[in-house]
Write an enzyme that holds these catalytic residues in place. Structure first.
Site, mmCIF file in Angstrom:
data_model
loop_
_atom_site.group_PDB
_atom_site.id
_atom_site.type_symbol
_atom_site.label_atom_id
_atom_site.label_comp_id
_atom_site.label_asym_id
_atom_site.label_seq_id
_atom_site.Cartn_x
_atom_site.Cartn_y
_atom_site.Cartn_z
ATOM 1 N N PRO A 9 0.790 -1.225 0.000
ATOM 2 C CA PRO A 9 0.000 0.000 0.000
ATOM 3 C C PRO A 9 0.827 1.282 0.000
ATOM 4 O O PRO A 9 1.866 1.370 0.645
ATOM 5 C CB PRO A 9 -0.833 -0.101 1.282
ATOM 6 C CG PRO A 9 -0.140 -1.095 2.137
ATOM 7 C CD PRO A 9 0.568 -2.030 1.204
ATOM 8 N N ASN A 10 0.339 2.212 -0.774
ATOM 9 C CA ASN A 10 0.849 3.576 -0.894
ATOM 10 C C ASN A 10 2.168 3.697 -1.639
ATOM 11 O O ASN A 10 2.634 4.812 -1.889
ATOM 12 C CB ASN A 10 0.958 4.259 0.481
ATOM 13 C CG ASN A 10 -0.380 4.315 1.174
ATOM 14 O OD1 ASN A 10 -1.357 4.772 0.595
ATOM 15 N ND2 ASN A 10 -0.438 3.816 2.398
ATOM 16 N N ARG A 17 4.810 11.109 -2.199
ATOM 17 C CA ARG A 17 4.461 10.860 -0.800
ATOM 18 C C ARG A 17 5.686 11.028 0.104
ATOM 19 O O ARG A 17 6.651 10.292 -0.022
ATOM 20 C CB ARG A 17 3.923 9.439 -0.678
ATOM 21 C CG ARG A 17 3.642 9.010 0.716
ATOM 22 C CD ARG A 17 3.171 7.541 0.727
ATOM 23 N NE ARG A 17 3.097 7.086 2.092
ATOM 24 C CZ ARG A 17 3.647 5.968 2.527
ATOM 25 N NH1 ARG A 17 4.284 5.177 1.708
ATOM 26 N NH2 ARG A 17 3.550 5.631 3.794
ATOM 27 N N TYR A 22 10.799 8.966 1.956
ATOM 28 C CA TYR A 22 10.817 7.913 0.939
ATOM 29 C C TYR A 22 11.570 8.283 -0.339
ATOM 30 O O TYR A 22 11.692 7.463 -1.238
ATOM 31 C CB TYR A 22 9.389 7.498 0.598
ATOM 32 C CG TYR A 22 8.633 6.987 1.798
ATOM 33 C CD1 TYR A 22 8.983 5.789 2.408
ATOM 34 C CD2 TYR A 22 7.590 7.723 2.354
ATOM 35 C CE1 TYR A 22 8.306 5.326 3.526
ATOM 36 C CE2 TYR A 22 6.901 7.263 3.467
ATOM 37 C CZ TYR A 22 7.265 6.072 4.052
ATOM 38 O OH TYR A 22 6.606 5.612 5.148
ATOM 39 N N ASN A 73 8.243 -5.272 -0.644
ATOM 40 C CA ASN A 73 8.046 -4.146 0.262
ATOM 41 C C ASN A 73 6.564 -4.158 0.583
ATOM 42 O O ASN A 73 5.736 -3.720 -0.217
ATOM 43 C CB ASN A 73 8.461 -2.822 -0.384
ATOM 44 C CG ASN A 73 8.350 -1.660 0.573
ATOM 45 O OD1 ASN A 73 7.663 -1.746 1.589
ATOM 46 N ND2 ASN A 73 8.995 -0.555 0.249
ATOM 47 N N ALA A 76 2.960 -0.750 5.024
ATOM 48 C CA ALA A 76 2.435 -0.812 6.388
ATOM 49 C C ALA A 76 2.022 -2.222 6.798
ATOM 50 O O ALA A 76 2.039 -2.553 7.987
ATOM 51 C CB ALA A 76 1.248 0.138 6.536
ATOM 52 N N GLU A 97 12.623 -9.099 2.236
ATOM 53 C CA GLU A 97 11.859 -7.934 2.690
ATOM 54 C C GLU A 97 12.700 -6.681 2.482
ATOM 55 O O GLU A 97 13.855 -6.636 2.910
ATOM 56 C CB GLU A 97 11.524 -8.109 4.171
ATOM 57 C CG GLU A 97 10.811 -6.953 4.794
ATOM 58 C CD GLU A 97 10.616 -7.114 6.301
ATOM 59 O OE1 GLU A 97 10.192 -6.134 6.928
ATOM 60 O OE2 GLU A 97 10.900 -8.201 6.860
ATOM 61 N N HIS A 99 12.716 -2.177 2.484
ATOM 62 C CA HIS A 99 12.092 -0.908 2.867
ATOM 63 C C HIS A 99 13.014 0.233 2.449
ATOM 64 O O HIS A 99 14.232 0.125 2.593
ATOM 65 C CB HIS A 99 11.857 -0.837 4.378
ATOM 66 C CG HIS A 99 10.969 -1.931 4.871
ATOM 67 N ND1 HIS A 99 9.609 -1.900 4.710
ATOM 68 C CD2 HIS A 99 11.267 -3.099 5.486
ATOM 69 C CE1 HIS A 99 9.100 -3.006 5.219
ATOM 70 N NE2 HIS A 99 10.085 -3.760 5.691
ATOM 71 N N ARG A 106 12.511 4.734 13.025
ATOM 72 C CA ARG A 106 11.296 5.546 12.866
ATOM 73 C C ARG A 106 10.381 5.362 14.064
ATOM 74 O O ARG A 106 10.833 4.992 15.144
ATOM 75 C CB ARG A 106 10.613 5.151 11.554
ATOM 76 C CG ARG A 106 11.513 5.506 10.348
ATOM 77 C CD ARG A 106 10.825 5.432 9.040
ATOM 78 N NE ARG A 106 9.616 6.257 9.016
ATOM 79 C CZ ARG A 106 8.644 6.071 8.146
ATOM 80 N NH1 ARG A 106 8.716 5.119 7.242
ATOM 81 N NH2 ARG A 106 7.576 6.849 8.170
#
Length: 144
Positions: A9-10, A17, A22, A73, A76, A97, A99, A106
């Site tokens: 998502p996103n 964004r 990012y 990725n 969330a 995985e 990111h 964070r």
């Protein structure tokens, strides 16, 4: 060899964004770079992005017998999707995985990855280069 690059998502909004977190590179740009790098190595790639948990799970299931490894990725969903975690465990393919940001530096809720225990490894904090490192790791895992 065939590697699936999946985004949750996103991530379709990359470049727009929160560029301070990012980066300013779009997902299309990242994917184009990965495709070029993979082609130089004789590796086929396919790219998939969805904002929907079930669609990501369906794609993971469909990857069996088609792909040799996956770079994921999960966005969330990384932090709370037991369903995606279970899908990764069920498909028996190496999943790396990735990111863009360092999830361990964070907000506290982002520090935990529920998918990490069933992934081959985790790469975070290197911006778009996290995907490149993930691709190389996925290729390495697929060869073994």
């Amino acid at each position: 060899m065939k590697i699936l690059i999946m985004n949750g998502p996103n991530l379709n909004l990359l470049g727009e964004r929160e560029p301070g977190i990012y980066g300013s590179e779009s997902l299309d740009s990242i994917n184009a770079d990965l495709a070029k790098r993979a082609a130089k190595l004789g590796v086929d790639t396919e790219f998939y992005q969805s904002n929907h948990e079930g669609a990501l799970i369906d794609k993971l299931h469909a990857a069996r017998g088609v792909f040799d490894a996956i770079v994921l990725n999960a966005g969330a969903y990384t932090h709370y999707s037991i369903a995606i975690r279970d899908a990764i465990a069920a498909i028996k393919l190496p999943v790396v995985e990735v990111h863009l940001s360092n999830i361990h530096a964070r907000e506290s809720f982002r520090e935990n990855s529920v998918i990490a225990p069933v992934c081959a490894g985790q790469i975070s904090g290197f911006g778009s280069y996290s995907y490149t490192l993930g691709l190389y790791a996925a290729i390495d895992k697929a060869k073994k």
